[in-house]
Motif scaffolding. Structure first.
Motif, mmCIF file in Angstrom:
data_model
loop_
_atom_site.group_PDB
_atom_site.id
_atom_site.type_symbol
_atom_site.label_atom_id
_atom_site.label_comp_id
_atom_site.label_asym_id
_atom_site.label_seq_id
_atom_site.Cartn_x
_atom_site.Cartn_y
_atom_site.Cartn_z
ATOM 1 N N PHE A 49 55.105 55.285 54.742
ATOM 2 C CA PHE A 49 54.804 54.102 53.963
ATOM 3 C C PHE A 49 53.568 54.354 53.120
ATOM 4 C CE2 PHE A 49 56.850 52.657 57.899
ATOM 5 C CZ PHE A 49 57.978 52.090 57.342
ATOM 6 N N THR A 50 53.759 55.122 52.075
ATOM 7 C CA THR A 50 52.637 55.358 51.175
ATOM 8 C C THR A 50 52.501 54.136 50.279
ATOM 9 O OG1 THR A 50 54.059 56.470 49.590
ATOM 10 C CG2 THR A 50 52.901 57.849 51.182
ATOM 11 N N ARG A 51 51.327 53.639 50.208
ATOM 12 C CA ARG A 51 51.101 52.437 49.421
ATOM 13 C C ARG A 51 50.307 52.828 48.185
ATOM 14 N NH1 ARG A 51 49.423 46.979 52.161
ATOM 15 N NH2 ARG A 51 51.470 46.308 51.546
ATOM 16 N N SER A 52 50.934 52.627 47.059
ATOM 17 C CA SER A 52 50.228 52.909 45.816
ATOM 18 C C SER A 52 49.530 51.630 45.364
ATOM 19 C CB SER A 52 51.203 53.406 44.748
ATOM 20 O OG SER A 52 52.174 52.413 44.511
ATOM 21 N N GLY A 53 48.634 51.765 44.433
ATOM 22 C CA GLY A 53 47.883 50.616 43.941
ATOM 23 C C GLY A 53 48.769 49.653 43.182
ATOM 24 N N PHE A 54 48.293 48.437 43.044
ATOM 25 C CA PHE A 54 49.027 47.416 42.313
ATOM 26 C C PHE A 54 49.084 47.799 40.836
ATOM 27 C CE2 PHE A 54 49.343 43.334 40.090
ATOM 28 C CZ PHE A 54 50.460 42.823 40.707
ATOM 29 N N PRO A 55 50.264 47.729 40.214
ATOM 30 C CA PRO A 55 50.384 48.146 38.800
ATOM 31 C C PRO A 55 49.829 47.081 37.861
ATOM 32 C CG PRO A 55 52.499 47.405 39.617
ATOM 33 C CD PRO A 55 51.558 47.386 40.799
ATOM 34 N N SER A 56 48.524 46.896 37.879
ATOM 35 C CA SER A 56 47.915 45.832 37.087
ATOM 36 C C SER A 56 48.054 46.078 35.590
ATOM 37 C CB SER A 56 46.442 45.669 37.468
ATOM 38 O OG SER A 56 45.767 46.886 37.268
ATOM 39 N N GLY A 57 48.049 47.335 35.169
ATOM 40 C CA GLY A 57 48.197 47.615 33.739
ATOM 41 C C GLY A 57 49.550 47.169 33.217
ATOM 42 N N SER A 58 50.600 47.455 33.955
ATOM 43 C CA SER A 58 51.943 47.050 33.535
ATOM 44 C C SER A 58 52.093 45.538 33.557
ATOM 45 C CB SER A 58 52.990 47.669 34.456
ATOM 46 O OG SER A 58 52.919 49.056 34.399
#
Length: 104
Positions: A49-58
């Motif tokens: 369960f790799t959690r990437s950062g929230f795609p705030s730019g998109s």
């Protein structure tokens, strides 16, 4: 028929094999003259369960795009409503060419 590979004959009088028979310490396959068979190495375990950062730019880009589209649609709707209102007023007014409206 074409020969693809030959299996070499094993020499039973080889010193590596006689050492094993006599009871000496076993030699590694490389020291015995045999090719080493390496075990397949296992890949390092990955985190499931790799959690990437929230795609705030998109999300920000989509929000700006939605605001621009909404403002253009709102502006177009207001322009169309004003144009429709002016047409309705023009139809409701009497024509200026009616003879009773002309003074003599």
């Amino acid at each position: 028929m074409k020969v693809l590979a030959r299996i070499p004959a094993i020499d039973t009088n080889a010193p590596a094999l006689t050492a094993v028979v006599v009871g000496e310490a076993p030699l590694s396959p490389a020291a015995a003259g045999m090719p080493e068979v390496s075990r397949p190495r296992r890949a390092p375990p990955r985190a499931r369960f790799t959690r990437s950062g929230f795609p705030s730019g998109s999300v920000l880009t989509l929000a700006i795009l939605a605001a621009v589209v909404w403002s253009l649609a709102s502006w177009n709707d207001a322009r169309r409503a004003e144009h429709s209102r002016l047409e309705r007023l023009a139809r409701a007014q009497p024509a200026a060419a009616i003879p009773e409206t002309i003074s003599r």
